[in-house]
Design a protein around this motif. Structure first.
Motif, short mmCIF file in Angstrom:
data_model
loop_
_atom_site.label_atom_id
_atom_site.label_comp_id
_atom_site.label_asym_id
_atom_site.label_seq_id
_atom_site.Cartn_x
_atom_site.Cartn_y
_atom_site.Cartn_z
N ASN A 78 0.82 -1.21 0.00
CA ASN A 78 0.00 0.00 0.00
C ASN A 78 0.85 1.26 0.00
O ASN A 78 0.52 2.25 -0.65
N THR A 79 1.97 1.23 0.72
CA THR A 79 2.86 2.39 0.74
C THR A 79 3.46 2.63 -0.64
O THR A 79 3.59 3.77 -1.09
N THR A 97 0.83 4.19 -2.74
CA THR A 97 0.67 5.59 -2.34
C THR A 97 1.76 6.46 -2.94
O THR A 97 1.51 7.56 -3.43
N HIS A 120 -8.16 8.45 -1.42
CA HIS A 120 -7.69 8.51 -0.03
C HIS A 120 -8.20 7.34 0.80
O HIS A 120 -7.57 6.94 1.78
N HIS A 121 -9.34 6.79 0.39
CA HIS A 121 -9.95 5.70 1.17
C HIS A 121 -9.59 4.31 0.64
O HIS A 121 -10.07 3.32 1.18
N ASP A 174 -6.63 2.96 0.75
CA ASP A 174 -5.54 2.38 1.52
C ASP A 174 -6.09 1.40 2.56
O ASP A 174 -6.86 1.78 3.45
N VAL A 201 -3.86 1.83 6.78
CA VAL A 201 -3.83 3.27 7.05
C VAL A 201 -2.70 3.60 8.02
O VAL A 201 -2.64 3.06 9.12
N THR A 212 -0.58 7.37 4.34
CA THR A 212 -1.91 7.54 3.75
C THR A 212 -2.20 9.01 3.47
O THR A 212 -2.99 9.35 2.59
N ARG A 254 -1.89 9.82 -0.06
CA ARG A 254 -2.78 9.17 -1.03
C ARG A 254 -4.04 10.02 -1.19
O ARG A 254 -5.13 9.68 -0.75
N HIS A 270 -3.49 9.47 11.18
CA HIS A 270 -3.57 8.24 10.40
C HIS A 270 -2.80 7.08 11.04
O HIS A 270 -2.80 5.97 10.50
N HIS A 321 -11.93 5.94 8.22
CA HIS A 321 -11.38 5.07 7.18
C HIS A 321 -11.89 3.64 7.26
O HIS A 321 -11.51 2.80 6.44
N ASP A 357 -6.61 -1.36 -3.86
CA ASP A 357 -5.79 -0.71 -2.85
C ASP A 357 -4.31 -0.66 -3.21
O ASP A 357 -3.56 0.12 -2.63
#
Length: 295
Positions: free
Chosen positions: A47-48, A51, A129-130, A132, A135, A139, A142, A183, A207, A251
């Motif tokens: 996920n990172t 992002t 933004h949602h 991820d 979180v 985030t 993102r 976050h 989130h 995601d």
């Protein structure tokens, strides 16, 4: 004031790598001190990475459109001939009062813009933004270019009217650091101050990928706005899954995340066009049935 000038000079020296380093430190602290083992897990890394790519795409888009959009917004504001406060209105110690009012005013704007972005037509710009599902501090980055632009135009109008442009860099840094903080995967609630300053526990529910939390806890820094306007949600520590998988959003695919607004708005426009066509057909059919025989 000299203190604002000094802060602005320091803020101008900061670059993106410094903020990524701060988020990395937060993740390591959560992993080592708070025993959040998933903070450096596979899902977190995937996920990172997504992002980071979304953020790079945003910065690329900014190179082409951001200055032009801000210039148009400024010209539009000036053409409206909205009276501003006197230039020296916030001189001396009054600057600190202005500073607090700007924080409240900016969060007030954030709240309602955020509320619009949780509607059918606003959601596509905010959905990134949602997406991820892990979180954390990263985030914060993102956020789709379209959402960032809408927010910055709002701030431009507010700070221009208040005659406090020197606060723009300081407020931007303050908001960014607070965004990193809320976050984080922490159960901190801020106790008796929970309505005055947003906590990680408060924002984590925003989130959460569960129906009961959707469109809740919309304030960025001051949860009191959620209390006043009926969107405050605080059932206790959040153990719900993060992200927007229930909505079918990716995601970890940065390209799908970034193009989603354009795809979704195209779907919505096609849906509207079909409804209009059906209504026109129904009207034509009704008018033909109403004609006397032989006509």
């Amino acid at each position: 004031m000299e203190i604002f000038d000094a802060l602005n000079d320091f803020i101008r020296t900061l670059r993106e790598p410094a903020f990524y380093l701060i988020c990395t430190v937060f993740s390591v602290v959560l992993y080592v001190v708070f025993q959040k083992k998933d903070e450096l897990g596979r899902n977190a890394i995937q996920n990172t990475a997504a992002t980071f790519i979304v953020h790079v795409i945003n910065m690329t888009a900014s190179l082409f459109f951001h200055a032009e959009i801000n210039a148009i917004a400024q010209r539009t504001y000036q053409s409206l001939n909205i009276p501003t406060l006197p230039v020296n209105f916030w001189s001396g110690s009054a600057v600190w009062i202005g500073f607090l009012l700007v924080i409240l005013g900016r969060d007030f704007c954030d709240y309602f813009l955020h509320r619009v972005m949780h509607t059918r037509w606003g959601w596509p710009a905010h959905a990134a933004h949602h997406t991820d599902t892990h979180v954390n501090g990263f985030t914060t980055f993102r956020v789709h270019f379209l959402e960032t632009t809408a927010m910055q135009i709002t701030y431009l109008f507010l700070l221009t009217w208040m005659q406090l442009p020197q606060l723009i860099p300081i407020l931007a840094l303050l908001r960014l650091m607070h965004n990193f903080y809320v976050h984080l995967d922490l159960d901190w609630t801020h106790g008796r101050f929970k309505y005055l300053i947003a906590s990680p526990a408060f924002h984590r529910w925003h989130h959460a990928d569960v129906p009961e939390a959707q469109g809740k806890n919309l304030a960025t820094m001051v949860p009191l706005f959620d209390v006043v306007f009926g969107t405050y949600y605080d059932p206790g520590p959040c153990r719900a899954p993060m992200g927007a998988r229930a909505s079918g959003l990716s995601d970890t695919n940065p390209i799908l995340i970034w193009i989603y607004p354009f795809q979704q708005w195209a779907r919505l426009l096609r849906s509207v066009a079909k409804r209009i066509a059906r209504r026109l057909d129904a009207r034509r059919s009704a008018s033909q049935q109403a004609l006397p025989p032989g006509e």
